[in-house]
Motif scaffolding. Structure first.
Motif, PDB file in Angstrom:
ATOM      1  N   UNK A 167      -9.626 -32.718  31.368  1.00 30.81           N
ATOM      2  CA  UNK A 167      -9.115 -31.833  30.702  1.00 30.81           C
ATOM      3  C   UNK A 167      -9.707 -31.810  28.841  1.00 30.81           C
ATOM      4  N   UNK A 168     -10.878 -31.246  28.504  1.00 31.04           N
ATOM      5  CA  UNK A 168     -10.407 -30.097  27.232  1.00 31.04           C
ATOM      6  C   UNK A 168      -9.581 -29.096  27.081  1.00 31.04           C
ATOM      7  N   UNK A 169      -8.249 -28.678  27.223  1.00 32.49           N
ATOM      8  CA  UNK A 169      -7.157 -28.001  27.110  1.00 32.49           C
ATOM      9  C   UNK A 169      -6.631 -27.557  26.380  1.00 32.49           C
ATOM     10  N   UNK A 170      -5.780 -25.749  25.937  1.00 37.28           N
ATOM     11  CA  UNK A 170      -4.933 -25.589  25.297  1.00 37.28           C
ATOM     12  C   UNK A 170      -4.250 -26.460  24.979  1.00 37.28           C
ATOM     13  N   UNK A 171      -3.420 -26.362  23.544  1.00 39.68           N
ATOM     14  CA  UNK A 171      -2.248 -27.369  23.217  1.00 39.68           C
ATOM     15  C   UNK A 171      -1.105 -26.113  23.790  1.00 39.68           C
ATOM     16  N   UNK A 172       0.792 -26.635  24.602  1.00 41.80           N
ATOM     17  CA  UNK A 172       1.222 -26.331  25.435  1.00 41.80           C
ATOM     18  C   UNK A 172       1.629 -24.835  24.981  1.00 41.80           C
ATOM     19  N   UNK A 173       1.997 -24.754  23.627  1.00 40.29           N
ATOM     20  CA  UNK A 173       2.703 -23.560  23.071  1.00 40.29           C
ATOM     21  C   UNK A 173       1.051 -22.346  22.885  1.00 40.29           C
ATOM     22  N   UNK A 174       0.209 -22.736  23.032  1.00 35.28           N
ATOM     23  CA  UNK A 174      -1.058 -21.567  23.088  1.00 35.28           C
ATOM     24  C   UNK A 174      -2.089 -21.139  24.130  1.00 35.28           C
ATOM     25  N   UNK A 175      -1.272 -21.808  24.790  1.00 36.54           N
ATOM     26  CA  UNK A 175      -1.857 -21.690  26.889  1.00 36.54           C
ATOM     27  C   UNK A 175      -2.099 -20.201  27.053  1.00 36.54           C
ATOM     28  N   UNK A 176      -1.283 -19.430  26.640  1.00 34.49           N
ATOM     29  CA  UNK A 176      -1.333 -18.057  27.048  1.00 34.49           C
ATOM     30  C   UNK A 176      -2.026 -17.039  25.735  1.00 34.49           C
ATOM     31  N   UNK A 177      -2.028 -17.289  24.665  1.00 30.82           N
ATOM     32  CA  UNK A 177      -2.810 -16.712  23.863  1.00 30.82           C
ATOM     33  C   UNK A 177      -4.660 -17.345  23.852  1.00 30.82           C
ATOM     34  N   UNK A 178      -5.215 -18.304  24.484  1.00 30.87           N
ATOM     35  CA  UNK A 178      -6.273 -18.957  24.438  1.00 30.87           C
ATOM     36  C   UNK A 178      -6.268 -18.493  25.726  1.00 30.87           C
ATOM     37  N   UNK A 179      -6.377 -19.033  27.524  1.00 29.03           N
ATOM     38  CA  UNK A 179      -6.197 -18.063  28.271  1.00 29.03           C
ATOM     39  C   UNK A 179      -6.762 -16.810  28.220  1.00 29.03           C
ATOM     40  N   UNK A 180      -8.180 -16.279  29.038  1.00 31.54           N
ATOM     41  CA  UNK A 180      -9.053 -15.307  28.902  1.00 31.54           C
ATOM     42  C   UNK A 180      -9.643 -14.858  30.483  1.00 31.54           C
ATOM     43  N   UNK A 181     -10.074 -13.875  30.259  1.00 29.28           N
ATOM     44  CA  UNK A 181     -10.497 -13.104  31.321  1.00 29.28           C
ATOM     45  C   UNK A 181     -12.193 -13.287  31.884  1.00 29.28           C
ATOM     46  N   UNK A 182     -12.230 -13.894  32.971  1.00 31.25           N
ATOM     47  CA  UNK A 182     -14.032 -14.503  32.995  1.00 31.25           C
ATOM     48  C   UNK A 182     -15.030 -13.301  31.753  1.00 31.25           C
ATOM     49  N   UNK A 183     -15.974 -13.829  31.235  1.00 33.65           N
ATOM     50  CA  UNK A 183     -16.919 -13.607  30.371  1.00 33.65           C
ATOM     51  C   UNK A 183     -17.391 -11.916  30.990  1.00 33.65           C
ATOM     52  N   UNK A 184     -17.728 -12.101  32.851  1.00 32.76           N
ATOM     53  CA  UNK A 184     -18.136 -11.209  33.372  1.00 32.76           C
ATOM     54  C   UNK A 184     -17.205 -10.069  33.223  1.00 32.76           C
ATOM     55  N   UNK A 185     -16.262  -9.770  33.495  1.00 28.98           N
ATOM     56  CA  UNK A 185     -15.238  -8.807  33.568  1.00 28.98           C
ATOM     57  C   UNK A 185     -14.328  -7.994  33.305  1.00 28.98           C
ATOM     58  N   UNK A 186     -15.671  -8.151  31.686  1.00 28.26           N
ATOM     59  CA  UNK A 186     -15.069  -7.498  30.466  1.00 28.26           C
ATOM     60  C   UNK A 186     -16.079  -6.644  29.634  1.00 28.26           C
ATOM     61  N   UNK A 187     -16.955  -5.846  29.002  1.00 30.04           N
ATOM     62  CA  UNK A 187     -17.075  -5.442  28.295  1.00 30.04           C
ATOM     63  C   UNK A 187     -17.574  -5.966  26.892  1.00 30.04           C
ATOM     64  N   UNK A 188     -18.552  -5.598  26.187  1.00 29.13           N
ATOM     65  CA  UNK A 188     -18.436  -6.241  24.730  1.00 29.13           C
ATOM     66  C   UNK A 188     -17.591  -5.356  24.543  1.00 29.13           C
ATOM     67  N   UNK A 189     -17.464  -4.375  24.222  1.00 31.41           N
ATOM     68  CA  UNK A 189     -16.312  -3.499  23.291  1.00 31.41           C
ATOM     69  C   UNK A 189     -14.528  -4.368  24.034  1.00 31.41           C
TER      70      UNK A 189
END
Length: 414
Positions: free
Chosen positions: A9-31
């Motif tokens: 896996x390409x995955x976040x550095x341990x200290x940045x995981x919380x900041x990188x992790x995001x909700x799926x693209x299709x459950x958030x609006x552009x705004x």
């Protein structure tokens, strides 16, 4: 027998995981995505919704957007925000929402299993949504969002998973802004990886719980790569797609409720009289209705909740699709009374995930003078029975929560 193999896996550095992790693209609006992106430069929405970093006038489906996504992902790797593991691993991904815990195994499923219906689906997909993710995956040269799979785990696999969790420290362990905890363990021991592979091979089929469009898109990109590389062996990464596999016995499905924005020209009394033809109707003043058993519904109209129970003769008990609560409601009420002929395309109906409470339904119905319906959730057994039969569920039949976060695991296609 389904294939589910480890990957690097390409995955976040341990200290940045919380900041990188995001909700799926299709459950958030552009705004919503723009606001998150402005506040968090590491959010994976900068990749999954790359239009947030371009001029608002740019078409979200333009080539420029997909190129921006590729550039951002590449820069995250160059800057050390994302790092690739040196060898193939399995990963354990655990989420906790209040008292509910779901623990899945992260790996890669086979595009051939998808084509041969060993990976089974229960939803139709829309061509325009597929095309968007096809271009995103192809341009980024990676699966950036995992597919939510489920299946019958052998007990040995569950025990092996639990032993690894108990004996190893989590690589990531954080609570997101919505209160959901996320924990990840890396299975990097070759002997344990082989054991996991052995036990996974005992699972006859996988079922797509959530992510039908992402799965279809990943498969089509894989087939496109095969045409581009006619000497392919089948071992190339593009023959597989990123997934998280959960044991079906531990799955939770929430209801997918409905709100119809008007009353189709009828007065309340007329609607109640028509509803009685196919439903037993009860009125308990002041009591909201959250169904606690199948074939029961709550109906909110004019500031009041009504309790409905489908009459036995109103549906075909032998048909796994027709006997779904969403089908019963559509056939006996939404279509003949409220005029919702095609819930896929009718703009008068809104779908509300079960994570939102009854107050949300009330507010939506009150705002437009419409009618809200609360449903009993579809069960995982119903989902699998329909998928096994090769049938398709009605739209918006299931709502899975918590949602898998994007950005914690990226599967490169080469």
């Amino acid at each position: 027998m389904a294939t589910f193999r480890p990957f690097a896996a390409l995955r976040p550095a341990k200290e940045l995981a919380e900041q990188v992790a995001a909700l799926p693209y299709d459950v958030v609006t552009r705004e919503e995505a723009e606001k998150i992106g402005e506040e968090n430069p590491y959010s994976f929405l900068h990749v999954d919704r790359a239009e947030i970093d371009l001029d608002p006038e740019v078409d979200p489906y333009s080539t420029q957007v997909y190129e921006k996504a590729r550039e951002t992902l590449q820069k995250m790797e160059e800057d050390g925000v994302m790092r690739q593991d040196p060898s193939p691993c399995y990963y354990i991904y655990q989420q906790q929402m209040k008292d509910y815990v779901q623990t899945g195994l992260v790996g890669c499923a086979s595009i051939d299993d998808y084509r041969n219906q060993v990976v089974k689906r229960h939803e139709l997909t829309r061509a325009e949504k597929e095309q968007d993710r096809i271009r995103h995956v192809d341009t980024c040269d990676a699966n950036t969002g995992p597919i939510f799979l489920t299946g019958h785990f052998p007990m040995e696999l569950i025990e092996l998973r639990n032993q690894w969790i108990e004996s190893h420290e989590a690589e990531y362990d954080f609570v997101a802004e919505d209160g959901i905890a996320h924990r990840v363990w890396v299975i990097d021991d070759e002997d344990i990886i082989r054991q996991v592979e052995k036990y996974v091979r005992q699972i006859p089929s996988f079922y797509i719980a959530d992510g039908h469009h992402r799965a279809a898109s990943a498969v089509k990109v894989g087939l496109k790569r095969r045409k581009e590389h006619p000497d392919y062996t089948g071992e190339e990464e593009f023959n597989y797609f990123l997934s998280v596999l959960f044991p079906c016995r531990h799955m939770q499905i929430l209801p997918y409720n409905r709100v119809v924005l008007d009353r189709n020209g009828f007065e309340e009394k007329g609607i109640l009289n028509m509803v009685k033809l196919n439903f037993e109707l009860l009125f308990f003043p002041g009591f909201p209705c959250k169904p606690i058993e199948p074939h029961c519904f709550g109906m909110y109209m004019g500031g009041q909740w009504y309790h409905l129970r489908a009459r036995e003769e109103s549906y075909d008990h032998s048909d796994p699709v027709a006997s779904l609560d969403v089908s019963i409601l559509q056939k006996n009420l939404l279509d003949p009374i409220l005029g919702i002929k095609d819930p896929r395309t009718d703009h008068r109906i809104k779908f509300v995930g079960g994570i939102k409470g009854l107050k949300e339904l009330e507010a939506m119905a009150d705002e437009t003078g419409g009618i809200a319906f609360s449903l009993y959730p579809t069960t995982i057994q119903e989902l699998m029975t329909i998928a096994d039969a090769g049938e398709i569920m009605p739209p918006k039949s299931t709502w899975f929560e918590p949602k898998l976060r994007s950005g914690l695991f990226i599967h490169k296609l080469r």
